[in-house]
Motif scaffolding. Structure first.
Motif, mmCIF file in Angstrom:
data_model
loop_
_atom_site.group_PDB
_atom_site.id
_atom_site.type_symbol
_atom_site.label_atom_id
_atom_site.label_comp_id
_atom_site.label_asym_id
_atom_site.label_seq_id
_atom_site.Cartn_x
_atom_site.Cartn_y
_atom_site.Cartn_z
ATOM 1 N N VAL A 119 57.945 65.624 -27.559
ATOM 2 C CA VAL A 119 58.020 64.360 -26.807
ATOM 3 C C VAL A 119 58.281 64.516 -25.464
ATOM 4 O O VAL A 119 59.348 65.048 -25.204
ATOM 5 C CB VAL A 119 58.752 63.263 -27.397
ATOM 6 C CG1 VAL A 119 59.030 61.852 -26.625
ATOM 7 C CG2 VAL A 119 58.538 62.994 -29.069
ATOM 8 N N GLY A 122 59.503 63.139 -22.065
ATOM 9 C CA GLY A 122 60.156 62.052 -21.192
ATOM 10 C C GLY A 122 59.925 61.950 -19.704
ATOM 11 O O GLY A 122 60.145 63.072 -19.036
ATOM 12 N N TYR A 174 62.520 61.859 -32.843
ATOM 13 C CA TYR A 174 62.500 60.957 -31.610
ATOM 14 C C TYR A 174 63.229 59.676 -31.996
ATOM 15 O O TYR A 174 62.875 59.092 -33.024
ATOM 16 C CB TYR A 174 61.185 60.866 -31.037
ATOM 17 C CG TYR A 174 61.153 59.644 -29.721
ATOM 18 C CD1 TYR A 174 61.639 60.172 -28.647
ATOM 19 C CD2 TYR A 174 60.690 58.579 -29.909
ATOM 20 C CE1 TYR A 174 61.682 59.119 -27.509
ATOM 21 C CE2 TYR A 174 60.681 57.585 -29.031
ATOM 22 C CZ TYR A 174 61.263 58.008 -27.798
ATOM 23 O OH TYR A 174 61.187 57.032 -26.643
ATOM 24 N N GLY A 203 63.742 56.879 -29.488
ATOM 25 C CA GLY A 203 63.659 55.782 -28.406
ATOM 26 C C GLY A 203 63.133 54.644 -28.942
ATOM 27 O O GLY A 203 62.826 54.232 -30.027
ATOM 28 N N CYS A 242 60.706 50.831 -27.739
ATOM 29 C CA CYS A 242 59.299 50.607 -26.835
ATOM 30 C C CYS A 242 59.873 48.976 -26.421
ATOM 31 O O CYS A 242 59.982 48.024 -27.122
ATOM 32 C CB CYS A 242 58.435 50.467 -27.478
ATOM 33 S SG CYS A 242 57.037 50.089 -26.423
ATOM 34 N N CYS A 279 52.880 50.399 -27.151
ATOM 35 C CA CYS A 279 53.403 51.815 -27.721
ATOM 36 C C CYS A 279 52.235 52.110 -28.680
ATOM 37 O O CYS A 279 51.892 51.326 -29.658
ATOM 38 C CB CYS A 279 54.643 51.954 -27.922
ATOM 39 S SG CYS A 279 55.804 51.736 -26.521
ATOM 40 N N VAL A 304 55.052 56.850 -27.364
ATOM 41 C CA VAL A 304 56.085 56.359 -28.618
ATOM 42 C C VAL A 304 57.170 55.748 -27.868
ATOM 43 O O VAL A 304 58.071 55.006 -28.645
ATOM 44 C CB VAL A 304 56.383 57.680 -29.341
ATOM 45 C CG1 VAL A 304 55.394 58.375 -29.911
ATOM 46 C CG2 VAL A 304 57.235 58.795 -28.263
ATOM 47 N N GLY A 305 57.484 55.506 -26.558
ATOM 48 C CA GLY A 305 58.746 54.820 -26.067
ATOM 49 C C GLY A 305 58.376 54.409 -24.673
ATOM 50 O O GLY A 305 57.679 55.301 -23.864
ATOM 51 N N HIS A 332 53.582 64.121 -27.240
ATOM 52 C CA HIS A 332 53.813 62.590 -27.162
ATOM 53 C C HIS A 332 54.406 62.224 -25.778
ATOM 54 O O HIS A 332 55.142 63.010 -25.215
ATOM 55 C CB HIS A 332 54.488 62.049 -28.219
ATOM 56 C CG HIS A 332 53.944 62.399 -29.581
ATOM 57 N ND1 HIS A 332 53.415 61.350 -30.410
ATOM 58 C CD2 HIS A 332 54.290 63.661 -30.369
ATOM 59 C CE1 HIS A 332 52.807 62.283 -31.608
ATOM 60 N NE2 HIS A 332 53.479 63.486 -31.580
ATOM 61 N N ALA A 358 57.433 59.571 -23.712
ATOM 62 C CA ALA A 358 58.184 58.306 -23.854
ATOM 63 C C ALA A 358 58.498 58.104 -21.978
ATOM 64 O O ALA A 358 58.679 58.834 -21.376
ATOM 65 C CB ALA A 358 59.492 58.848 -24.427
ATOM 66 N N TYR A 382 60.302 56.166 -19.005
ATOM 67 C CA TYR A 382 61.451 55.589 -18.456
ATOM 68 C C TYR A 382 61.267 54.901 -16.921
ATOM 69 O O TYR A 382 61.707 55.978 -16.423
ATOM 70 C CB TYR A 382 62.814 56.633 -18.791
ATOM 71 C CG TYR A 382 62.902 57.021 -20.342
ATOM 72 C CD1 TYR A 382 63.688 56.216 -21.084
ATOM 73 C CD2 TYR A 382 62.288 58.022 -20.751
ATOM 74 C CE1 TYR A 382 63.779 56.806 -22.381
ATOM 75 C CE2 TYR A 382 62.253 58.578 -21.954
ATOM 76 C CZ TYR A 382 63.072 57.970 -22.770
ATOM 77 O OH TYR A 382 63.176 58.303 -24.164
ATOM 78 N N CYS A 438 67.745 60.009 -26.520
ATOM 79 C CA CYS A 438 66.675 60.144 -27.375
ATOM 80 C C CYS A 438 66.081 61.344 -27.947
ATOM 81 O O CYS A 438 65.530 61.481 -28.999
ATOM 82 C CB CYS A 438 65.724 59.173 -26.857
ATOM 83 S SG CYS A 438 65.758 57.552 -26.402
#
Length: 337
Positions: free
Chosen positions: A195, A197, A225, A227, A229, A240, A245-246, A309, A311, A313, A337
């Motif tokens: 994942v 980020g 993971y 986190g 959504c 998501c 995934v987030g 994947h 995520a 932020y 996460c």
């Protein structure tokens, strides 16, 4: 102060500055002025190690030494608040309360520091940082900042500053098609189980680079993971998927300053700028996605780890860039996460 402790403090500061650089943000020159009442946003870093350092020491030295260090009240050893070893931080009382994990413990220390140092004075705490650094963002006056800076528990007090987006290179420039992708089984598998980020301007979840239905094989979300959504009007439920995934957004410092425009900047993970969508597709966009701009074909694009994947932020925004306090909060959540 011992050599090891000094190195730990330097490492925390270095990690903070390095993270702001490699995660696609550059320091700007504007946005550091104080508010009309003379207050400003400051980022305070405490000397005690953050959760991530405890986890690293636990892995390096083992749980027995970590437990001994915690029992002595030392700064070495320990985990991240998620192991029994670190759930022994309590004050020696007759009726001891329920043990708190290390992450909760350092938040307690931060609150205690503010109350003791600024007793009876007004301040607004925006964030508690536990994972990247042990610290917090707070709205205070320069005099209050000086008082905090003079405390023995404090390693650094820094005025919050504006940041701007930066970009990155392409997989071809890095030689991935003939290098890492080949070693990982080709672009259909490179990055699988990872994942990534991204701290940036958010993401467009409808972009084909982030679809999860381009292949018929299994593509589960990694079990490690944890986190979330966010769901908002412009980032609805279903945005998501197994690829994206987030998604979260951070804007407390910008909102406090009064520079946040909800209609333009979007109080959600949705990308109104395009930079975050661009960098996310560079990092982990699906393989072989056609690039069409104004009706013109520019070939097919692939992320550097196309099977990974994503995520997101969001801490950077179209109209003003962003602020370090919000960026650090985003990084802190990435590490959680």
């Amino acid at each position: 102060m011992g050599v090891a402790r000094r190195e730990e403090h330097r490492a925390a500061a270095a990690a903070f500055l390095y993270a702001l650089t490699v995660l696609g943000v550059l320091a700007g020159g504007a946005g550091v002025r104080a508010f009309e009442d003379g207050t400003a946003v400051y980022i305070v870093t405490m000397k005690q190690a953050p959760v991530s350092h405890r986890r690293l020491n636990l892995e390096k030295f083992g749980s027995s030494k970590a437990a001994t260090a915690v029992g002595r009240g030392g700064s070495g050893g320990g985990g991240g608040g998620d192991t029994p070893t670190t759930s022994v931080l309590r004050k020696p009382r007759q009726s001891s309360p329920k043990p708190m994990n290390y992450g909760s413990y350092i938040v307690h220390l931060q609150k205690s520091l503010l109350k003791r140092t600024l007793r009876g004075e007004h301040y607004v705490k925006l964030y508690s940082y536990r994972y990247l650094i042990n610290g917090f963002a707070v709205v205070i006056t320069p005099r209050q900042a000086d008082k905090l800076s003079g405390r023995k528990e404090v390693a650094n007090v820094m005025l919050d500053y504006s940041v701007r987006t930066a970009t990155t290179h392409t997989p071809e420039f890095l030689g991935l098609p003939q290098g890492a992708w080949v070693q990982e089984g080709g672009p259909q598998f490179a990055g699988q189980g990872v994942v990534i980020g991204l701290i940036d301007t958010g993401i467009d979840p409808t972009h084909p680079s982030f679809a999860d239905d381009l292949s018929t094989d299994s593509y589960p979300v990694p079990a490690h993971y944890s986190g979330i959504c966010e769901v908002t009007n412009d980032f609805p439920s279903g945005s998501c998927n197994r690829k994206l995934v987030g998604a979260q957004h951070f804007a407390a410092s910008a909102i406090t300053r009064g520079v946040f425009n909800a209609s333009q900047d979007l109080a959600s993970p949705s990308d109104s700028d395009g930079h975050g969508t661009h960098t996310a597709s560079i990092a982990a966009g699906n393989h072989g996605i056609p690039v069409v701009v104004a009706g013109h074909q520019f070939g097919n694009a692939s992320g550097m780890a196309p099977r990974a994947h994503i995520a997101v932020y969001k801490a950077l925004y179209k109209s003003f860039g962003g602020f370090a306090a919000d960026v650090v909060a985003a990084i802190d959540q990435v590490l959680f996460c």
